[in-house]
Design an enzyme around this catalytic site. Structure first.
Site, short mmCIF file in Angstrom:
data_model
loop_
_atom_site.label_atom_id
_atom_site.label_comp_id
_atom_site.label_asym_id
_atom_site.label_seq_id
_atom_site.Cartn_x
_atom_site.Cartn_y
_atom_site.Cartn_z
N PHE A 15 0.82 -1.21 0.00
CA PHE A 15 0.00 0.00 0.00
C PHE A 15 0.87 1.28 0.00
CE2 PHE A 15 -2.15 2.65 3.48
CZ PHE A 15 -2.78 3.50 2.60
N ASP A 35 9.78 -7.35 -3.25
CA ASP A 35 8.57 -7.67 -2.49
C ASP A 35 8.26 -9.16 -2.66
OD1 ASP A 35 5.68 -7.78 -1.68
OD2 ASP A 35 5.90 -5.61 -1.63
N ASN A 36 7.81 -9.81 -1.59
CA ASN A 36 7.46 -11.24 -1.71
C ASN A 36 5.96 -11.44 -1.98
OD1 ASN A 36 6.25 -10.75 0.71
ND2 ASN A 36 7.30 -12.36 1.86
N ASP A 60 12.31 -12.16 -0.94
CA ASP A 60 11.99 -12.01 0.48
C ASP A 60 13.13 -11.30 1.20
OD1 ASP A 60 11.37 -12.74 3.28
OD2 ASP A 60 9.92 -14.07 2.31
N TYR A 153 4.52 -6.39 17.50
CA TYR A 153 4.75 -5.54 16.32
C TYR A 153 5.44 -4.23 16.72
CZ TYR A 153 3.46 -2.24 12.58
OH TYR A 153 3.47 -1.27 11.61
N VAL A 197 -8.42 -0.22 9.32
CA VAL A 197 -9.84 -0.11 9.64
C VAL A 197 -10.62 0.64 8.54
CG1 VAL A 197 -9.51 1.97 11.07
CG2 VAL A 197 -11.48 0.50 11.47
P1 NAD Z 1 1.36 -3.58 3.15
O1 NAD Z 1 1.07 -4.93 3.74
O2 NAD Z 1 0.49 -3.11 2.06
O3 NAD Z 1 2.87 -3.49 2.68
C1 NAD Z 1 3.88 -4.33 3.13
C2 NAD Z 1 4.58 -4.91 1.91
O4 NAD Z 1 5.70 -5.68 2.33
C3 NAD Z 1 3.67 -5.85 1.10
O5 NAD Z 1 3.76 -5.54 -0.27
C4 NAD Z 1 4.24 -7.23 1.39
O6 NAD Z 1 4.02 -8.15 0.33
C5 NAD Z 1 5.70 -6.91 1.61
N1 NAD Z 1 6.38 -7.89 2.44
C6 NAD Z 1 5.95 -8.42 3.62
N2 NAD Z 1 6.86 -9.30 4.08
C7 NAD Z 1 7.88 -9.30 3.19
C8 NAD Z 1 9.11 -10.02 3.11
N3 NAD Z 1 9.45 -10.89 4.05
N4 NAD Z 1 9.92 -9.79 2.05
C9 NAD Z 1 9.57 -8.91 1.08
N5 NAD Z 1 8.41 -8.22 1.10
C10 NAD Z 1 7.59 -8.40 2.14
O7 NAD Z 1 1.34 -2.56 4.37
P2 NAD Z 1 1.53 -0.98 4.46
O8 NAD Z 1 0.40 -0.48 5.24
O9 NAD Z 1 1.82 -0.42 3.13
O10 NAD Z 1 2.83 -0.87 5.39
C11 NAD Z 1 4.10 -0.49 4.87
C12 NAD Z 1 5.04 -0.22 6.04
O11 NAD Z 1 4.57 0.87 6.83
C13 NAD Z 1 5.19 -1.40 7.00
O12 NAD Z 1 6.53 -1.43 7.46
C14 NAD Z 1 4.27 -1.04 8.15
O13 NAD Z 1 4.68 -1.65 9.37
C15 NAD Z 1 4.47 0.47 8.20
N6 NAD Z 1 3.36 1.18 8.81
C16 NAD Z 1 2.12 1.17 8.25
C17 NAD Z 1 1.10 1.91 8.85
C18 NAD Z 1 -0.30 1.95 8.29
O14 NAD Z 1 -1.15 2.60 8.90
N7 NAD Z 1 -0.59 1.32 7.16
C19 NAD Z 1 1.36 2.64 10.01
C20 NAD Z 1 2.63 2.59 10.58
C21 NAD Z 1 3.64 1.87 9.95
C1 UD1 Z 2 -2.24 0.38 12.19
C2 UD1 Z 2 -1.40 -0.39 11.18
C3 UD1 Z 2 -0.05 -0.69 11.76
C4 UD1 Z 2 0.55 0.64 12.20
C5 UD1 Z 2 -0.36 1.36 13.21
C6 UD1 Z 2 0.17 2.75 13.54
C7 UD1 Z 2 -2.58 -1.78 9.58
C8 UD1 Z 2 -3.18 -3.11 9.29
N1 UD1 Z 2 -2.06 -1.63 10.80
O1 UD1 Z 2 -2.48 -0.44 13.35
O2 UD1 Z 2 0.78 -1.31 10.76
O3 UD1 Z 2 1.82 0.45 12.72
O4 UD1 Z 2 -1.62 1.56 12.59
O5 UD1 Z 2 -0.65 3.36 14.48
O6 UD1 Z 2 -2.56 -0.91 8.76
N2 UD1 Z 2 -10.93 -1.80 14.27
C9 UD1 Z 2 -12.27 -2.10 14.41
N3 UD1 Z 2 -12.83 -2.95 13.51
C10 UD1 Z 2 -12.13 -3.51 12.48
C11 UD1 Z 2 -10.75 -3.19 12.35
C12 UD1 Z 2 -10.20 -2.33 13.28
O7 UD1 Z 2 -12.94 -1.63 15.34
O8 UD1 Z 2 -12.71 -4.27 11.68
C13 UD1 Z 2 -10.32 -0.89 15.26
C14 UD1 Z 2 -9.15 -1.54 15.97
O9 UD1 Z 2 -9.57 -2.30 17.07
C15 UD1 Z 2 -8.32 -0.33 16.35
C16 UD1 Z 2 -8.60 0.68 15.22
O10 UD1 Z 2 -9.79 0.23 14.57
O11 UD1 Z 2 -8.75 0.19 17.58
C17 UD1 Z 2 -7.48 0.76 14.20
O12 UD1 Z 2 -7.16 -0.57 13.79
P1 UD1 Z 2 -6.21 -0.86 12.53
O13 UD1 Z 2 -6.67 -0.10 11.35
O14 UD1 Z 2 -6.04 -2.34 12.42
O15 UD1 Z 2 -4.86 -0.12 12.94
P2 UD1 Z 2 -3.84 -0.27 14.16
O16 UD1 Z 2 -4.03 -1.52 14.94
O17 UD1 Z 2 -3.92 1.05 14.86
#
Ligand code: NAD
Ligand code: UD1
Length: 335
Positions: A15, A35-36, A60, A153, A197
C-alpha cells in the site's frame, strides 16, 4: 549523487510502498521494488511495470538479499538509497505469532541494514510506527513520549529503530525513521480482515455487510492520507532532511472509531449494520501526534483532510468491488 539515483523500495508492491515508488519514479529515480507479495499486489505497481527506470524483483527480505540485489544492481547500477517498508504489518498477527513478526520485521531489517553497510548506501528511510508508544503516554504523543509497545509488532519496530541508531554510530549509516500514525487511502487492501480499519469499513459500507467495531468504539486514531505520507517519505529519502532523526508522521487530529464509522456510512450513503465485539489484543486506546518535529525537520504539512481522503478512498474501493481483486494470501484464517 547522480540526477537519477537508484532507489530500492522494499515492500514496494504494498500500500504505502507502491505510492512512494510512484513519487520516486516521478522524481526521476531508478526504482527497484523488492517484495514477496505476501500482502502486496502486482496490481499496485502495474502503472510502473512498463517504465524503463523500474524493475520488480520477487523476493523475500528474510532470504538471500545480497543475491537478489546484485541482480538489481546489474541492471540499474549500485543502489544509492533504500526505502524500507517490507514488514508484517498487522498488530493482531504479531500477538498471535510473535516469532514470525520478529523474523520478518527484525530479521528482514537486519539483512537490509547489512546490505546498506556493505554497499555504501547513502541513506535509508525506515517505516516505523506509532505502535511503539506506551498506551498510557499522554496524548498527543511526541517523539520524546515514553516508548513501551503494547504489541510484539510495536516492540519490533522499536528494536529496528535501535538497530538503525547502532548502524549509524558504528558504521556511519545515514537514516531517518518515520513513525507513521494510521495511514489510509487507495490500494490499502479492502478484502483482508487484517487490513487498516478504513479500508475494511469502506468495503463493508459499499457492500452493505456488517461493520464490526472492537471495544466501545471510543478508541482513537490519527488518520493520515497516503499521498501525504509518500511525498514526505520520498522527500526525506532524497534529501538530508530528518537525517539521524525519528519523526512522527500524522495529522494531529484525533478521531474515534465511532466518529469514523458514522462519517464512512454517511459518505457511502450506506445503512450497513454496526456491531460491537470485545477489544482486540494489543490495541492501543488513544493515538494522535503533535506535529512540531515533522514541521521543523521535514516541513511536513499534510494536504488531505479526513473527509476528502475518505471520499477518494471510497471511490477506489468501489472500483475494487467491481474488479473483485482476490484476497491477499494470509496464512491466518479470517474469523
Ligand atoms: P502492506 O502490507 O500493504 O505493505 C507491506 C509490503 O511488504 C507488502 O507488499 C508485502 O508483500 C511486503 N512484504 C511483507 N513481508 C515481506 C518479506 N518478508 N519480504 C519482502 N516483502 C515483504 O502494508 P503498508 O500499510 O503499506 O505498510 C508499509 C510499512 O509501513 C510497514 O513497514 C508497516 O509496518 C508500516 N506502517 C504502516 C502503517 C499503516 O497505517 N498502514 C502505520 C505505521 C507503519
Ligand atoms: C495500524 C497499522 C499498523 C501501524 C499502526 C500505527 C494496519 C493493518 N495496521 O495499526 O501497521 O503500525 O496503525 O498506528 O494498517 N478496528 C475495528 N474494527 C475492524 C478493524 C479495526 O474496530 O474491523 C479498530 C481496531 O480495534 C483499532 C482501530 O480500529 O482500535 C485501528 O485498527 P487498525 O486499522 O487495524 O490499525 P492499528 O491496529 O492502529
Amino acid at each position: 549523487m547522480t540526477d537519477h539515483p537508484h532507489v530500492l523500495v522494499t515492500g514496494g508492491a504494498g500500500f504505502i510502498g507502491s505510492h512512494t515508488a510512484d513519487v520516486l519514479l516521478k522524481r526521476g529515480c531508478f526504482v527497484t521494488v523488492l517484495d514477496n507479495l505476501s500482502t502486496g499486489y502486482r496490481a499496485n505497481i502495474s502503472q510502473l511495470e512498463n517504465q524503463q527506470r523500474f524493475q520488480f524483483i520477487h523476493g523475500d527480505v528474510t532470504g538471500d538479499v545480497k543475491g537478489l540485489l546484485s541482480k538489481a544492481a546489474k541492471r540499474f547500477g549500485p543502489i544509492d538509497r533504500i526505502a524500507h517498508f517490507a514488514a508484517q504489518t498487522a498488530v493482531p498477527i504479531s500477538v498471535d505469532d510473535p516469532a514470525t513478526d520478529i523474523a520478518v520485521n527484525l530479521g528482514g531489517t537486519a539483512r537490509i541494514l547489512e546490505y546498506a553497510r556493505h554497499n555504501k548506501v547513502a541513506k535509508l528511510v525506515f517505516a516505523s510506527s506509532s505502535a511503539v508508544y506506551d498506551d498510557d503516554a499522554p496524548v498527543p504523543v511526541n517523539e520524546e513520549s515514553r516508548a513501551r509497545p503494547a504489541s510484539p509488532y510495536g516492540i519490533d519496530k522499536l528494536a529496528a529503530e535501535f538497530f538503525l541508531d547502532y548502524y549509524a554510530r558504528i558504521f556511519g549509516l545515514t537514516f531517518t525513521a518515520l513513525r507513521f500514525m494510521n495511514v489510509y487511502g487507495p490500494r490499502q487492501d479492502p478484502k483482508s480482515w487484517y487490513s487498516g480499519v478504513i479500508s475494511i469499513f469502506l468495503d463493508r459500507a459499499v457492500t452493505n455487510q456488517p461493520i464490526t467495531i472492537f471495544d466501545d468504539g471510543e478508541q482513537t486514531r490519527d488518520f493520515v492520507y497516503v499521498s501525504d505520507v509518500a511525498e514526505v517519505f520520498a522527500e526525506s529519502l532524497m534529501s538530508d532532511k530528518g537525517n539521524s532523526a525519528i519523526i512522527n508522521i500524522g495529522t494531529g487530529v484525533e478521531v474515534s472509531i465511532n466518529t469514523l464509522t458514522r462519517t464512512i456510512l454517511d459518505l457511502a450513503g450506506s445503512s450497513a449494520p454496526v456491531k460491537h465485539e470485545p477489544p482486540r489484543a494489543g490495541d492501543i486506546r488513544r493515538s494522535v501526534t503533535t506535529m512540531d518535529k515533522a514541521v521543523e525537520l521535514l516541513d511536513f504539512h499534510p494536504k488531505v483532510g479526513l473527509r476528502e481522503g475518505l471520499a477518494e478512498t471510497l471511490a477506489w474501493v468501489r472500483t475494487q468491488t467491481k474488479t473483485a481483486r482476490p484476497p491477499a494470501p494470509l496464512k491466518h484464517a479470517s474469523p
